[in-house]
Motif scaffolding. Structure first.
Motif, PDB file in Angstrom:
ATOM      1  N   GLU A 414     -82.873 -32.310  -0.738  1.00 41.79           N
ATOM      2  CA  GLU A 414     -84.064 -31.716  -1.349  1.00 41.79           C
ATOM      3  C   GLU A 414     -83.754 -30.348  -1.950  1.00 41.79           C
ATOM      4  O   GLU A 414     -84.157 -30.041  -3.082  1.00 41.79           O
ATOM      5  N   ILE A 415     -83.022 -29.527  -1.211  1.00 41.47           N
ATOM      6  CA  ILE A 415     -82.687 -28.180  -1.700  1.00 41.47           C
ATOM      7  C   ILE A 415     -81.713 -28.255  -2.871  1.00 41.47           C
ATOM      8  O   ILE A 415     -81.823 -27.494  -3.845  1.00 41.47           O
ATOM      9  N   ALA A 416     -80.758 -29.181  -2.792  1.00 43.92           N
ATOM     10  CA  ALA A 416     -79.802 -29.334  -3.891  1.00 43.92           C
ATOM     11  C   ALA A 416     -80.504 -29.813  -5.158  1.00 43.92           C
ATOM     12  O   ALA A 416     -80.188 -29.365  -6.272  1.00 43.92           O
ATOM     13  N   LEU A 417     -81.473 -30.731  -5.024  1.00 40.18           N
ATOM     14  CA  LEU A 417     -82.252 -31.183  -6.177  1.00 40.18           C
ATOM     15  C   LEU A 417     -83.067 -30.042  -6.779  1.00 40.18           C
ATOM     16  O   LEU A 417     -83.164 -29.894  -8.003  1.00 40.18           O
ATOM     17  N   ALA A 419     -82.324 -26.889  -6.559  1.00 42.38           N
ATOM     18  CA  ALA A 419     -81.397 -25.932  -7.163  1.00 42.38           C
ATOM     19  C   ALA A 419     -80.914 -26.397  -8.532  1.00 42.38           C
ATOM     20  O   ALA A 419     -80.604 -25.568  -9.401  1.00 42.38           O
ATOM     21  N   THR A 420     -80.852 -27.697  -8.744  1.00 41.95           N
ATOM     22  CA  THR A 420     -80.376 -28.242 -10.025  1.00 41.95           C
ATOM     23  C   THR A 420     -81.530 -28.689 -10.916  1.00 41.95           C
ATOM     24  O   THR A 420     -81.324 -29.442 -11.874  1.00 41.95           O
ATOM     25  N   GLY A 421     -82.726 -28.248 -10.606  1.00 34.52           N
ATOM     26  CA  GLY A 421     -83.874 -28.545 -11.447  1.00 34.52           C
ATOM     27  C   GLY A 421     -84.248 -30.007 -11.485  1.00 34.52           C
ATOM     28  O   GLY A 421     -84.851 -30.476 -12.449  1.00 34.52           O
ATOM     29  N   GLY A 422     -83.877 -30.772 -10.462  1.00 34.36           N
ATOM     30  CA  GLY A 422     -84.206 -32.184 -10.417  1.00 34.36           C
ATOM     31  C   GLY A 422     -83.242 -33.063 -11.187  1.00 34.36           C
ATOM     32  O   GLY A 422     -83.449 -34.276 -11.293  1.00 34.36           O
ATOM     33  N   ASN A 423     -82.171 -32.475 -11.720  1.00 38.88           N
ATOM     34  CA  ASN A 423     -81.160 -33.236 -12.461  1.00 38.88           C
ATOM     35  C   ASN A 423     -80.253 -33.955 -11.464  1.00 38.88           C
ATOM     36  O   ASN A 423     -79.422 -33.328 -10.800  1.00 38.88           O
ATOM     37  N   GLN A 424     -80.393 -35.274 -11.384  1.00 38.28           N
ATOM     38  CA  GLN A 424     -79.673 -36.025 -10.355  1.00 38.28           C
ATOM     39  C   GLN A 424     -78.175 -36.059 -10.596  1.00 38.28           C
ATOM     40  O   GLN A 424     -77.385 -36.097  -9.647  1.00 38.28           O
ATOM     41  N   ALA A 425     -77.754 -36.056 -11.862  1.00 34.76           N
ATOM     42  CA  ALA A 425     -76.317 -36.049 -12.167  1.00 34.76           C
ATOM     43  C   ALA A 425     -75.674 -34.754 -11.670  1.00 34.76           C
ATOM     44  O   ALA A 425     -74.615 -34.772 -11.022  1.00 34.76           O
ATOM     45  N   LYS A 426     -76.336 -33.621 -11.955  1.00 35.31           N
ATOM     46  CA  LYS A 426     -75.805 -32.337 -11.501  1.00 35.31           C
ATOM     47  C   LYS A 426     -75.885 -32.215  -9.984  1.00 35.31           C
ATOM     48  O   LYS A 426     -74.997 -31.634  -9.350  1.00 35.31           O
ATOM     49  N   CYS A 427     -76.950 -32.758  -9.408  1.00 35.86           N
ATOM     50  CA  CYS A 427     -77.101 -32.701  -7.958  1.00 35.86           C
ATOM     51  C   CYS A 427     -75.999 -33.502  -7.274  1.00 35.86           C
ATOM     52  O   CYS A 427     -75.411 -33.054  -6.287  1.00 35.86           O
ATOM     53  N   LEU A 430     -72.890 -31.541  -7.475  1.00 36.02           N
ATOM     54  CA  LEU A 430     -72.942 -30.417  -6.535  1.00 36.02           C
ATOM     55  C   LEU A 430     -72.637 -30.876  -5.112  1.00 36.02           C
ATOM     56  O   LEU A 430     -71.884 -30.226  -4.378  1.00 36.02           O
ATOM     57  N   LEU A 431     -73.194 -32.020  -4.726  1.00 38.30           N
ATOM     58  CA  LEU A 431     -72.992 -32.536  -3.374  1.00 38.30           C
ATOM     59  C   LEU A 431     -71.634 -33.217  -3.198  1.00 38.30           C
ATOM     60  O   LEU A 431     -71.176 -33.401  -2.069  1.00 38.30           O
ATOM     61  N   GLY A 432     -71.030 -33.624  -4.338  1.00 37.62           N
ATOM     62  CA  GLY A 432     -69.737 -34.307  -4.258  1.00 37.62           C
ATOM     63  C   GLY A 432     -69.863 -35.762  -3.874  1.00 37.62           C
ATOM     64  O   GLY A 432     -68.994 -36.307  -3.194  1.00 37.62           O
ATOM     65  N   ILE A 433     -70.971 -36.396  -4.300  1.00 37.25           N
ATOM     66  CA  ILE A 433     -71.176 -37.815  -4.007  1.00 37.25           C
ATOM     67  C   ILE A 433     -71.465 -38.549  -5.306  1.00 37.25           C
ATOM     68  O   ILE A 433     -71.803 -37.942  -6.335  1.00 37.25           O
ATOM     69  N   ASN A 434     -71.355 -39.875  -5.289  1.00 38.40           N
ATOM     70  CA  ASN A 434     -71.639 -40.706  -6.441  1.00 38.40           C
ATOM     71  C   ASN A 434     -73.126 -40.660  -6.783  1.00 38.40           C
ATOM     72  O   ASN A 434     -73.975 -40.573  -5.902  1.00 38.40           O
ATOM     73  N   ARG A 435     -73.456 -40.748  -8.098  1.00 33.57           N
ATOM     74  CA  ARG A 435     -74.857 -40.672  -8.515  1.00 33.57           C
ATOM     75  C   ARG A 435     -75.672 -41.831  -7.933  1.00 33.57           C
ATOM     76  O   ARG A 435     -76.818 -41.651  -7.524  1.00 33.57           O
ATOM     77  N   ASN A 436     -75.077 -43.025  -7.888  1.00 33.69           N
ATOM     78  CA  ASN A 436     -75.790 -44.168  -7.309  1.00 33.69           C
ATOM     79  C   ASN A 436     -76.052 -43.970  -5.819  1.00 33.69           C
ATOM     80  O   ASN A 436     -77.090 -44.370  -5.289  1.00 33.69           O
TER      81      ASN A 436
END
Length: 456
Positions: A414-417, A419-427, A430-436
């Motif tokens: 939630e905090i990472a989302l 911080a990235t303005g809801g951009n899932q690709a950037k989130c 940032l987290l170092g995980i696959n977008r899917n």
């Protein structure tokens, strides 16, 4: 397991699940949606253990416990209930239930408790006189369905009618004094005085004698024991050692870790060991986020009963309540809800109105951070130890690993989302995980994604 279990619940799904699980475990099961049928089975001598809901179409399961004890002394009754308040746990203990579990219950945990009841049937000694009384308050503002609060309720019910000193620890606003009062009001000392002693009360030489005369063998609460100087603490020690027929029950509250305060010299060692007969750790609101909605509804309903207009939180407002750190805990939550119930322009309280009441997110201080420079792992370990301590001499329900990971994973995403303005690709990057993987976790954890201004 070997034995016959009687199941009484008006929920067909629960009856089916319990019947299947208990049958697979080797038990014979009789299930019903009627208390009348349950009592007939008990009267006929059927069953080695009873599992019963509280609220049933034809009566209250707790009210049947004295009759079951009379007809079948020693028959263990496990109470399950969706009424997630301290009252249910206390009433179950007073009615001498073998065990109590809140709904939704953990099935493996209930199976373990049933197996234990089958092993110990007809062995548990029963008190000669029940302690149930209608003298206590009808409603206590100690509500919660989280595992931490349910464990606290069970611990309160266990220590209620003992003479052990009780130490109640927790942040300001968590309800420490309410818990002390609840223990007194539902104990064998309920008809005797409940007295709170302050440092001023004990500062004079005759202070302890006057306090003991006031309490008359009831309950003496020493509020915030670390605020008392060494001389007054020594007087408390002598008070606790005074022999006689009308010795009060001693309780104390503390905002911090009393063992650490003892090591730092702020609490006398002899006083610490006298007070810590039973220790109750009250979780902060941040440690039981899932209870915030329950508490909010409770306070809105209370305000309505007292004459305020009918109110409810909008979805966005409720989410802001959930995300807020609540440094003042339940007391701050209650004050915020009361103010909103009076000042809101419409029946539905908006996020903007909540923001106006809560203001900017305050600094939660060293209690939340665990001290300057404390590592995350140290803070997590401290909270986990408290969680285990809340269960007393019992283990937490199975599945702890998954529950703890979920508690950490959800706010991280939630905090990472945010911080990235809801951009899932950037989130995801940032987290170092696959977008899917991120999308799956958002769905599984029921995380709302909104486009907001980026924090970085």
């Amino acid at each position: 397991m070997d034995g016959t279990v009687l199941v009484a619940d008006d929920d067909r799904t629960i009856r089916t699940v319990l019947t299947q699980a208990l049958t697979r475990a080797g038990c014979k099961v009789h299930a019903t949606s009627s208390l009348t049928t349950l009592m007939r089975w008990v009267g006929e001598g059927k069953g080695d253990v009873v599992i019963s809901d509280v609220v049933m179409p034809d009566g209250n399961g707790l009210e049947m416990l004295p009759k079951i004890a009379q007809d079948r002394p020693g028959l263990p009754v496990i109470v399950i209930s969706a009424q997630n308040t301290i009252m249910t746990a206390i009433q179950a203990a007073e009615a001498e239930a073998y065990d109590y579990l809140p709904k939704p219950f953990d099935l493996p945990d209930l199976m373990k408790r049933t197996a234990r009841a089958l092993e110990n049937r007809n062995r548990a000694p029963r008190r000669e006189e029940p302690t149930h009384s209608a003298d206590g308050p009808d409603e206590l503002p100690l509500v919660g369905k989280t595992a931490a609060m349910q464990a606290l309720y069970r611990l309160v019910a266990r220590v209620m009618n003992t003479d052990l000193p009780v130490l109640i620890c927790g942040e300001s606003g968590t309800g420490k004094s309410l818990i002390a009062r609840a223990i007194h009001d539902f104990s064998d000392r309920r008809t005797l005085p409940f007295v709170t002693a302050t440092a001023a009360d004990l500062s004079e030489l005759e202070g302890p004698a006057r306090i003991l005369a006031r309490v008359k063998g009831g309950t003496l609460l020493i509020d915030e024991i670390t605020d008392f100087d060494d001389e007054v603490q020594a007087r408390i020690v002598r008070m606790m050692d005074v022999p006689g027929e009308h010795v009060p029950r001693f309780m104390a509250t503390s905002q911090g870790d009393l063992s650490q305060a003892m090591e730092e010299g702020r609490v006398r060692q002899d006083l610490y060991y006298r007070l810590s007969g039973a220790t109750i750790n009250v979780p902060s609101l941040r440690e039981r986020v899932e209870d915030i909605a329950l508490l909010t509804d409770h306070f809105l309903l209370r305000a309505e009963r007292e004459g305020a207009p009918k109110r409810w939180l909008s979805t966005d407002a409720a989410e802001l309540f959930r995300q807020y750190s609540w440094p003042g805990n339940v007391r701050q939550l209650e004050n915020a809800v009361r103010r909103l119930s009076l000042t809101s322009r419409a029946e539905e309280i908006t996020r903007t109105e909540v923001e106006a009441v809560l203001g900017n997110q305050p600094d939660t201080g060293p209690i939340l951070r665990g001290g300057e420079g404390e590592k995350l792992g140290t803070s997590v370990a401290r909270h986990l130890r408290r969680y285990f301590d809340l269960h007393g001499n019992m283990l937490p329900p199975p599945g702890l690993y998954t529950r703890i990971l979920r508690e950490v994973e959800a706010p991280l995403i939630e905090i990472a989302l945010e911080a990235t303005g809801g951009n899932q690709a950037k989130c995801a990057d940032l987290l170092g995980i696959n977008r899917n993987t991120l999308r799956k976790k958002i769905t599984d954890l029921d995380i709302r994604v909104t486009r907001r201004r980026k924090l970085m």
